[in-house]
Design a protein around this motif. Structure first.
Motif, short mmCIF file in Angstrom:
data_model
loop_
_atom_site.label_atom_id
_atom_site.label_comp_id
_atom_site.label_asym_id
_atom_site.label_seq_id
_atom_site.Cartn_x
_atom_site.Cartn_y
_atom_site.Cartn_z
N LEU A 1 10.01 4.22 -11.50
CA LEU A 1 10.33 5.50 -12.12
C LEU A 1 11.33 5.31 -13.27
O LEU A 1 11.22 5.95 -14.32
CB LEU A 1 10.90 6.46 -11.08
N TYR A 2 12.27 4.40 -13.10
CA TYR A 2 13.24 4.12 -14.16
C TYR A 2 12.56 3.42 -15.34
O TYR A 2 12.89 3.69 -16.50
CB TYR A 2 14.39 3.27 -13.62
N PHE A 3 11.62 2.51 -15.06
CA PHE A 3 10.84 1.92 -16.15
C PHE A 3 10.09 3.02 -16.91
O PHE A 3 10.06 3.02 -18.15
CB PHE A 3 9.84 0.90 -15.60
N LEU A 4 9.49 3.93 -16.17
CA LEU A 4 8.73 5.01 -16.80
C LEU A 4 9.63 5.88 -17.67
O LEU A 4 9.29 6.18 -18.82
CB LEU A 4 8.06 5.86 -15.71
N LEU A 5 10.79 6.25 -17.15
CA LEU A 5 11.71 7.09 -17.93
C LEU A 5 12.19 6.36 -19.18
O LEU A 5 12.25 6.94 -20.27
CB LEU A 5 12.92 7.48 -17.06
N GLY A 6 12.52 5.08 -19.03
CA GLY A 6 12.99 4.33 -20.18
C GLY A 6 11.94 4.18 -21.26
O GLY A 6 12.23 4.34 -22.45
N ARG A 16 0.83 -1.20 0.00
CA ARG A 16 0.00 0.00 0.00
C ARG A 16 0.87 1.26 0.00
O ARG A 16 0.60 2.22 -0.72
CB ARG A 16 -0.91 -0.02 1.23
N SER A 17 1.91 1.26 0.82
CA SER A 17 2.81 2.42 0.85
C SER A 17 3.52 2.60 -0.48
O SER A 17 3.74 3.74 -0.92
CB SER A 17 3.84 2.24 1.98
N ALA A 18 3.88 1.49 -1.11
CA ALA A 18 4.54 1.57 -2.42
C ALA A 18 3.63 2.23 -3.45
O ALA A 18 4.09 3.01 -4.29
CB ALA A 18 4.96 0.17 -2.89
N SER A 19 2.34 1.92 -3.40
CA SER A 19 1.40 2.53 -4.34
C SER A 19 1.34 4.05 -4.14
O SER A 19 1.33 4.81 -5.11
CB SER A 19 0.00 1.93 -4.15
N LYS A 20 1.31 4.49 -2.90
CA LYS A 20 1.27 5.93 -2.62
C LYS A 20 2.57 6.60 -3.09
O LYS A 20 2.54 7.69 -3.67
CB LYS A 20 1.07 6.16 -1.12
N TYR A 21 3.69 5.95 -2.78
CA TYR A 21 4.97 6.55 -3.14
C TYR A 21 5.15 6.62 -4.65
O TYR A 21 5.68 7.60 -5.18
CB TYR A 21 6.10 5.72 -2.51
N TYR A 22 4.68 5.59 -5.35
CA TYR A 22 4.76 5.61 -6.81
C TYR A 22 3.92 6.75 -7.38
O TYR A 22 4.35 7.44 -8.32
CB TYR A 22 4.29 4.28 -7.39
N LEU A 23 2.74 6.96 -6.82
CA LEU A 23 1.89 8.06 -7.28
C LEU A 23 2.58 9.40 -7.07
O LEU A 23 2.52 10.29 -7.92
CB LEU A 23 0.55 8.02 -6.53
N PHE A 24 3.25 9.55 -5.94
CA PHE A 24 3.98 10.78 -5.67
C PHE A 24 5.10 10.98 -6.69
O PHE A 24 5.28 12.08 -7.24
CB PHE A 24 4.58 10.75 -4.27
N VAL A 81 3.59 11.89 -10.18
CA VAL A 81 3.00 13.22 -10.32
C VAL A 81 4.03 14.32 -10.10
O VAL A 81 4.17 15.25 -10.90
CB VAL A 81 1.81 13.38 -9.35
N ASN A 82 4.79 14.21 -8.99
CA ASN A 82 5.66 15.32 -8.60
C ASN A 82 7.04 15.27 -9.23
O ASN A 82 7.59 16.31 -9.59
CB ASN A 82 5.79 15.36 -7.07
N VAL A 83 7.61 14.07 -9.35
CA VAL A 83 8.96 13.98 -9.89
C VAL A 83 8.94 13.95 -11.41
O VAL A 83 9.65 14.71 -12.07
CB VAL A 83 9.69 12.74 -9.34
N PHE A 84 8.08 13.09 -12.00
CA PHE A 84 8.10 12.95 -13.45
C PHE A 84 7.26 14.02 -14.14
O PHE A 84 7.79 14.89 -14.83
CB PHE A 84 7.61 11.56 -13.84
N LEU A 85 5.94 13.97 -13.93
CA LEU A 85 5.08 14.93 -14.62
C LEU A 85 5.38 16.36 -14.18
O LEU A 85 5.37 17.29 -15.00
CB LEU A 85 3.61 14.58 -14.36
N GLY A 86 5.64 16.55 -12.89
CA GLY A 86 5.95 17.89 -12.41
C GLY A 86 7.21 18.45 -13.04
O GLY A 86 7.26 19.62 -13.42
N SER A 87 8.22 17.61 -13.18
CA SER A 87 9.47 18.07 -13.79
C SER A 87 9.28 18.42 -15.25
O SER A 87 9.84 19.41 -15.76
CB SER A 87 10.55 16.99 -13.66
N ILE A 88 8.48 17.63 -15.97
CA ILE A 88 8.27 17.88 -17.40
C ILE A 88 7.45 19.15 -17.62
O ILE A 88 7.84 20.04 -18.36
CB ILE A 88 7.57 16.68 -18.06
N VAL A 89 6.32 19.25 -16.92
CA VAL A 89 5.40 20.38 -17.16
C VAL A 89 5.98 21.68 -16.65
O VAL A 89 6.17 22.64 -17.40
CB VAL A 89 4.02 20.09 -16.53
#
Length: 725
Positions: free
Chosen positions: A529-534, A417-425, A428-436
């Motif tokens: 996050l690395y899967f997403l970036l790749g 459950r904690s992993a799901s929350k951390y992945y969402l963070f 949204v904040n690291v990947f999408l936030g950095s791009i936008v």
């Protein structure tokens, strides 16, 4: 804007840092004084002891064998040498499947990188006019990306074809891995040694009854509805207060042992201690007698608290661990609805005893929905406003506290459950936030002086530019960070500080060793996050892929070493987390497709975008197929497998006393550690050999024989069947 020279310099710095960490680790691991820090798992298994060397005293602290330093990289082949089946026996299926996540990264991105550099990079590089004539700022790295392709170019067909190929390859790898891991899980469960959770279910939301206690009610219900398979049960107590007393008593016992050892070494003087705050002030008294009196006082409080728990109905929760004679019986109960009311007598597989999070078992079931809805509102309404103000290193701890508040009853469920929350963070904040936000502020001056119609196009073209930011992120977090993981600098320092200042007994030394475990709640979302970036940049900026591949390769070797020599997993879930891993990789794949669709739309690649719309649909269909085909292996146990295992066990151990094996498996640890822990069971936890059901209830005439509790009589079993139906 970062250039190739900037990236090269950053790569050189991070490579040097990583090499320095690895060399430091190779030297520190050879020192006898650090042996417990770098090989704690073997100490816990009892096959390794502190190195003892003859000769000078310095040999106990420093390795003076110069030839051993010549093999300072020998840990790498050693980490890879252990076969996977042996590794499962050594560290468990959870650890092995966790390692396979890194292998999946290599399987996906190595072929992608080869194909991208063979096809996409030349196509991007050979166009020379776009960046020269553009009003948007670019670096020479963008010449390798899709940014270098002119508007409405036919070259976008190559990117579209590669998107289909990359998606197909990713889905193929995931499909094969799902099949392999599902098979590994079933084989693991079938071949695993006997464990209490194989025979036990957790029953929640037991309805109240005015005439019977929870224990009596549970016994009655399962003797009626599972008469041929029910064996015994253990009701759940709210023992949180007692847990604190037991923990404090252990601390006092540790101090008493320390001063007793100190006195035994020098009987000429009795040790003394001050009775004030933290032993810094107050009257001086005999230390041994002081701690003995404290232990006696806590023992009395512990006994009183145990008696209160046994007598106070409010201390007994409407839940129980129910054990069955066979795995087949447990599987039927865990995977079926027990009554016509689906909110009562809720059953699920019991976590293994090590995996139980006892504090949350004391939470009433009716409050769980409210708690979880509270958490959802908090995340959506409050967390985004403070997220960027929270240090990333503290966030996993905060999210774990939230998950504990939600009331999950096993450590594995809490981590998932904690992993799901951390992945969402991170998403949204690291990947999408950095791009936008990153690209918007990066091109802020251009935005101000151009028409509003041009802004979407500028953002779309600027997305590939964030590749340089993520490349540096990968090098810092993925290269130097992973090398720092194997160095274990923090555990090393803490161990020596504890060993010098706090260790009083050999038990203290073992606790100071602290091997740790895979922190799934924070480490797995970072991998995602690395899967997403790749996946996002495989088509957009293939130059990023080699950095991803180095991360996965280095991490695989490092964590394999840690799992073999260091980590000691707290529990074993049989890779129950794999469906979450699969779902997050699929999510990353869909995000990459949607971002590519948006990017191509800004490039006026009108002919190719309709075909790209098909990819998310096909990917979602693939996910549904895998979910329907394989996910049941991670949430259910096939009755055929359960029957086979029961049959084999009866043949091999015909005289097995299963009830004795299960009797105290799910007793709260504080009762096991107590002086009379074995006697902390009531009449409701005894096996009933009689198939007829006793009860105290006067209001319901559905019990076949006089109760062993109060002698009430009831009608026959056929009448029960009629009423139950």
């Amino acid at each position: 804007m970062a250039t190739l020279t900037d990236i090269g310099l950053a790569a050189a710095i991070n490579i040097l840092v990583a090499i320095a960490f690895l060399i430091a680790f190779a030297i520190l691991r050879l020192q006898p004084i650090n042996d417990r820090v770098y090989f704690p798992k073997w100490y816990l298994k009892g096959v390794r002891s502190s190195p003892t060397c003859s000769g000078a005293f310095v040999h106990k602290f420093v390795n003076l064998n110069l030839s051993s330093y010549l093999r300072f990289l020998g840990w790498m082949p050693a980490a890879l040498r252990m076969p996977e089946p042996e590794l499962i026996n050594h560290a468990g299926l959870d650890s092995v499947v966790y390692l396979r996540i890194y292998l999946i990264g290599l399987k996906i991105f190595v072929p992608m990188a080869i194909l991208a550099f063979a096809v996409l990079v030349p196509i991007n590089w050979t166009n020379t006019d776009t960046l020269k004539n553009s009003e948007v700022e670019f670096s020479n790295i963008d010449k390798l990306s899709i940014s270098n392709i002119p508007l409405s170019s036919q070259r976008f067909w190559a990117h579209l074809v590669m998107a289909y190929i990359f998606t197909s390859w990713t889905c193929y790898v995931l499909f094969k891995e799902y099949e392999i891991i599902a098979s590994m899980r079933l084989h693991f469960l079938a071949s695993e040694k006997r464990r209490p959770d194989q025979f036990t279910v957790l029953v929640r939301n037991v309805p109240p009854d005015p005439d019977e206690s929870v224990s009596e009610l549970v016994e009655h219900f399962f003797l009626v509805n599972h008469r041929d398979h029910y064996l015994t049960h253990q009701v759940v107590y709210n023992a949180n207060k007692l847990s604190k007393l037991v923990k404090k008593k252990k601390q006092m016992q540790n101090w008493r042992d320390y001063y007793q050892l100190k006195y035994d070494k020098d009987p000429s003087k009795r040790p003394e201690v001050k009775t004030g705050f933290l032993g810094l002030c107050g009257e001086k008294v005999d230390a041994i007698d002081f701690y003995k009196s404290k232990i006696d006082e806590l023992s009395k409080k512990e006994t009183t608290e145990q008696e209160m728990i046994k007598k106070d109905p409010k201390s007994i929760m409407p839940a129980a661990f129910v054990s069955f004679r066979t795995r087949w019986g447990a599987a039927v109960c865990a995977q079926t609805q027990q009554t016509r009311n689906p909110t009562l007598w809720l059953t699920e597989w019991a976590p293994e005893p090590r995996d139980v999070y006892w504090q949350n078992l004391a939470i009433p079931f009716v409050s769980l929905t409210v708690r979880r809805g509270t958490i959802k509102s908090f995340i959506q309404g409050f967390l985004p406003g403070i997220a960027l103000k929270i240090f990333l290193i503290l966030l996993p701890t905060i999210l774990m506290l939230m998950s504990k508040f939600e009331g999950f009853t096993s450590l594995s469920a809490l981590e998932r459950r904690s992993a799901s929350k951390y992945y969402l963070f991170l998403l949204v904040n690291v990947f999408l936030g950095s791009i936008v936000t990153g690209t918007a502020f990066q091109q802020l001056n251009r935005f101000i002086h151009q028409s509003a119609n041009e802004i979407p196009r500028t953002i779309g073209v600027s997305i590939p530019q964030k590749a340089t930011f993520f490349i540096t992120y990968i090098m810092v977090d993925g290269w130097a960070g992973i090398a720092g993981e194997i160095l274990r600098l923090k555990p090393l320092i803490i161990y020596h500080l504890k060993n010098f200042f706090l260790v009083k007994t050999e038990k203290d030394r073992e606790e100071a060793m602290d091997p740790g475990s895979i922190d799934f709640a924070s480490s797995e979302p970072k991998i995602q996050l690395y899967f997403l970036l790749g996946l996002v940049y495989a088509v957009v900026t293939p130059f990023l892929l080699p950095f991803i591949i180095i991360f996965f390769a280095l991490a695989f070797v490092v964590f394999r070493h840690q799992i073999i020599n260091v980590y000691n997993q707290e529990y074993e879930s049989g890779a129950a987390f794999w469906p979450d891993v699969h779902r997050r990789i699929i999510t990353a794949l869909i995000i990459s497709q949607l971002l590519l669709l948006g990017l191509l739309s800004t490039k006026h690649a009108v002919n190719s975008t309709p075909l790209l719309l098909v990819l998310p649909v096909l990917t979602i269909w693939f996910h549904r197929f895998c979910k329907n085909r394989y996910e049941s292996a991670f949430v259910k146990f096939p009755l055929q497998e359960a029957m086979m295992k029961d049959t084999l066990e009866r043949a091999r151990e015909p005289n097995l006393d299963l009830r004795a094996y299960l009797l105290n498996a799910y007793v709260h640890p504080v009762f096991k550690d107590g002086e009379d822990g074995d006697s902390f069971s009531d009449d409701g936890e005894q096996e009933c050999e009689n198939v007829l059901v006793p009860t105290k209830r006067q209001s319901r005439k559905n019990t076949p024989v006089p109760s062993k509790y109060n002698g009430s009589s009831s009608p026959s079993l056929p009448d029960i069947a009629k009423e139950e139906l």
